[in-house]
Design an enzyme around this catalytic site. Structure first.
Site, PDB file in Angstrom:
ATOM      1  N   HIS A 134     -13.087   2.544  -0.091  1.00 40.81           N
ATOM      2  CA  HIS A 134     -13.326   1.521   0.886  1.00 40.81           C
ATOM      3  C   HIS A 134     -13.704   0.187   0.263  1.00 40.81           C
ATOM      4  O   HIS A 134     -14.447  -0.356   1.200  1.00 40.81           O
ATOM      5  CB  HIS A 134     -14.095   2.179   2.020  1.00 40.81           C
ATOM      6  CG  HIS A 134     -13.430   3.137   2.782  1.00 40.81           C
ATOM      7  ND1 HIS A 134     -14.249   4.107   3.522  1.00 40.81           N
ATOM      8  CD2 HIS A 134     -12.072   3.504   3.084  1.00 40.81           C
ATOM      9  CE1 HIS A 134     -13.506   5.201   3.985  1.00 40.81           C
ATOM     10  NE2 HIS A 134     -12.307   4.544   3.929  1.00 40.81           N
TER      11      HIS A 134
ATOM     12  N   ASN B 118       0.931  -1.387   0.171  1.00 37.71           N
ATOM     13  CA  ASN B 118       0.067  -0.016   0.133  1.00 37.71           C
ATOM     14  C   ASN B 118       0.793   1.144   0.111  1.00 37.71           C
ATOM     15  O   ASN B 118       1.559   1.632   0.729  1.00 37.71           O
ATOM     16  CB  ASN B 118      -0.909   0.045   1.372  1.00 37.71           C
ATOM     17  CG  ASN B 118      -1.977   1.150   1.402  1.00 37.71           C
ATOM     18  OD1 ASN B 118      -1.759   2.027   0.471  1.00 37.71           O
ATOM     19  ND2 ASN B 118      -2.739   0.850   2.393  1.00 37.71           N
TER      20      ASN B 118
ATOM     21  N   ARG C  21      -2.672  -2.027  -3.520  1.00 39.21           N
ATOM     22  CA  ARG C  21      -3.839  -1.313  -3.178  1.00 39.21           C
ATOM     23  C   ARG C  21      -3.840  -0.114  -3.978  1.00 39.21           C
ATOM     24  O   ARG C  21      -2.631   0.732  -4.020  1.00 39.21           O
ATOM     25  CB  ARG C  21      -3.966  -0.870  -1.808  1.00 39.21           C
ATOM     26  CG  ARG C  21      -5.167  -0.080  -1.609  1.00 39.21           C
ATOM     27  CD  ARG C  21      -5.269   0.317  -0.190  1.00 39.21           C
ATOM     28  NE  ARG C  21      -6.309   1.051  -0.063  1.00 39.21           N
ATOM     29  CZ  ARG C  21      -6.469   2.417   0.660  1.00 39.21           C
ATOM     30  NH1 ARG C  21      -5.433   3.012   1.163  1.00 39.21           N
ATOM     31  NH2 ARG C  21      -7.558   3.040   0.810  1.00 39.21           N
TER      32      ARG C  21
ATOM     33  N   GLU D 290      -8.129  -5.435   5.064  1.00 32.67           N
ATOM     34  CA  GLU D 290      -7.917  -5.166   3.447  1.00 32.67           C
ATOM     35  C   GLU D 290      -6.632  -5.893   2.839  1.00 32.67           C
ATOM     36  O   GLU D 290      -6.654  -6.228   1.969  1.00 32.67           O
ATOM     37  CB  GLU D 290      -7.824  -3.737   3.443  1.00 32.67           C
ATOM     38  CG  GLU D 290      -9.264  -2.906   3.897  1.00 32.67           C
ATOM     39  CD  GLU D 290      -9.298  -1.403   3.752  1.00 32.67           C
ATOM     40  OE1 GLU D 290      -8.827  -1.019   5.070  1.00 32.67           O
ATOM     41  OE2 GLU D 290      -9.134  -0.751   2.907  1.00 32.67           O
TER      42      GLU D 290
ATOM     43  N   ARG E 286     -12.426  15.085   7.856  1.00 31.02           N
ATOM     44  CA  ARG E 286     -13.294  15.670   6.435  1.00 31.02           C
ATOM     45  C   ARG E 286     -14.723  15.919   6.897  1.00 31.02           C
ATOM     46  O   ARG E 286     -15.213  15.001   7.598  1.00 31.02           O
ATOM     47  CB  ARG E 286     -13.342  14.417   5.546  1.00 31.02           C
ATOM     48  CG  ARG E 286     -11.672  14.199   5.020  1.00 31.02           C
ATOM     49  CD  ARG E 286     -11.671  12.770   3.968  1.00 31.02           C
ATOM     50  NE  ARG E 286     -10.696  12.021   4.552  1.00 31.02           N
ATOM     51  CZ  ARG E 286     -10.766  10.706   4.007  1.00 31.02           C
ATOM     52  NH1 ARG E 286     -11.667  10.185   3.300  1.00 31.02           N
ATOM     53  NH2 ARG E 286      -9.755   9.964   4.622  1.00 31.02           N
TER      54      ARG E 286
END
Ligand code: ADP
Length: 407
Positions: free
Chosen positions: A184, A7, A95, A388, A245
């Site tokens: 996601h 990643n 990823r 993940e 956010r």
């Protein structure tokens, strides 16, 4: 059968080496602050076992290539014995944040795929170049190993047009591919699969609402195993309230701030992404800090928790209406897995919709997947840890195996 999952971010690279026979993590490495003076590489071997060992190298790491070389050097160090050499790798899984409309599933990386990821860079100007750095370096340092890209957006490519279009002039979609993509995806797909397994039913028969609550958060409506709507949009800013956010706001707010406060578009963008959400409301972006502040009587922190959980409830209601009937709701990621207060407040007052929490089960501090719904809840309620890396490793292995059989 070993898989390396990569990643790659703008200034960091996370690597995980897995043995797929028992789906066991052999080592995790984090290369941080690439390009800065205090860069470092930290690898943990055999986590949780009797022989757990951490090795750290603090040294200047100028580039992704240097960082990856350092991490691979530690992973192949005979003293650790986890990887003899790169020929032992069945595949590398990368990823990749944005696959745009080009990628509906993982794919083997070749020059065409690299070009397509490059072409999607305007949609993810920070993330896709960082992911590509990781891919290029891995291809160079691990020649001959199949490299697989797994996209954060791919699972949501099944959304129907009514869910992915914005009500804007159509030319922006046609010319700039401006639409909802959602993110996601690997996490939502993974916990949905786990939920089906735990319920003993095929995923293709289930309607689910999966709620990923971490620093970034999103909720997905899954109909018969497929994503049909999700809260994140063109970028990972829309929808739920997140750490820093804002999630949904009136779209005229940026214009208001430009006119009335003289802010320019870069300042506004940075504010919405980095200074808003929980942090904007109470100055704290981490949920653990918020609970601590609430216990000390901090009213702004209490308000932040109220706003976040109210927004969750609002979207649960919306997605119940989207799906008509919901077999299960799944909470996952840092907050979703650990924060019983957030789960309780997000589900409060939904009994008439067939959603009934078992308060005691919900509060039990327990690791691993668990059911938290009351026996009378029509919709079953679950906490399911996301993974993940494992999801990427499984997909990379499946694709590399299929490819090998074909050739
Ligand atoms: P990321 O999106 O960066 O992967 P995570 O999934 O790790 O983030 O989630 C980070 C969030 O989870 C933070 O707000 C953190 O406070 C929260 N979190 C982690 N552990 C707990 C806990 N035990 N209780 C409440 N919140 C937690």
């Amino acid at each position: 059968m070993k898989i390396l999952v990569i990643n790659s971010g703008s200034s960091s690279i996370k690597l995980q080496l897995l043995s797929m026979a028992g789906e066991q993590v052999l080592a995790s490495c984090l290369v941080e602050r690439i390009g800065e003076e205090d860069s470092r590489c930290r690898c943990v071997f055999g986590k949780g076992g009797a022989a757990e060992q951490t090795i750290e190298r603090r040294q200047a790491i100028a580039s992704h290539q240097e960082g990856m070389r350092l991490a691979l050097g530690l992973l192949t160090d005979p003293a650790q014995g986890v990887l003899a050499g790169h020929s032992e790798l069945s595949a590398v899984g990368h990823r990749v944040v944005h696959g745009g409309e080009d990628f509906h599933e993982p794919c083997l990386i070749d020059e065409t795929v690299i070009k397509a990821i490059e072409d999607n860079t305007p949609l993810a100007p920070l993330h896709n170049p960082a992911g590509l750095d990781g891919i290029r370096v891995a291809m160079k340092l691990l020649p001959g190993v199949p490299q697989v890209a797994v996209f954060d957006t791919a699972f949501h490519q099944t959304m129907p047009p009514r869910a992915f279009h914005y009500a804007l002039p159509r030319r922006f979609y046609l010319e700039n591919r401006l639409r909802r993509y959602g993110f996601h995806g690997t996490s939502h797909q993974y916990v949905a699969g786990e939920c089906a397994r735990l319920m003993g039913r095929p995923l293709g028969e289930l309607n689910l609402i999966t709620i990923h609550l971490g620093n970034g958060s999103s909720m997905t409506a899954i109909e018969r195993g497929k994503s049909v709507d999700t809260t994140l949009g063109l970028t990972p800013l829309e929808g739920l309230v997140m750490g820093t956010r804002c999630g949904d706001i009136d779209p005229s707010i940026p214009a208001f701030l430009a006119r009335n406060r003289g802010m320019d578009i870069e300042e506004i963008d940075a504010m919405l992404n980095k200074e808003s959400g929980l942090k904007g409301i109470c100055g704290l972006g981490d949920m653990r800090d918020i609970h601590q502040a609430i216990s000390q009587g901090n009213a702004a922190a209490a308000l932040a928790l109220e706003i976040l959980t109210y927004r969750n409830r609002r979207y649960i209601g919306a997605f119940m209406a989207v799906l008509g009937q919901v077999d299960a709701i799944v909470f996952t990621a840092g907050i979703g897995e650990n924060d019983s207060a957030v789960r309780e407040k997000s589900l409060a007052g939904l009994e008439n919709f067939g959603i009934v929490l078992d308060a005691e089960k919900n509060r039990r501090a327990q690791a691993g997947a668990r059911e938290i719904g009351d026996a009378n809840s029509r919709t079953r309620l679950w906490v399911i840890p996301t993974n993940e890396e494992l999801a990427i490793a499984r997909q990379a292995l499946a694709l590399a195996t299929r490819n090998k059989e074909r050739s």
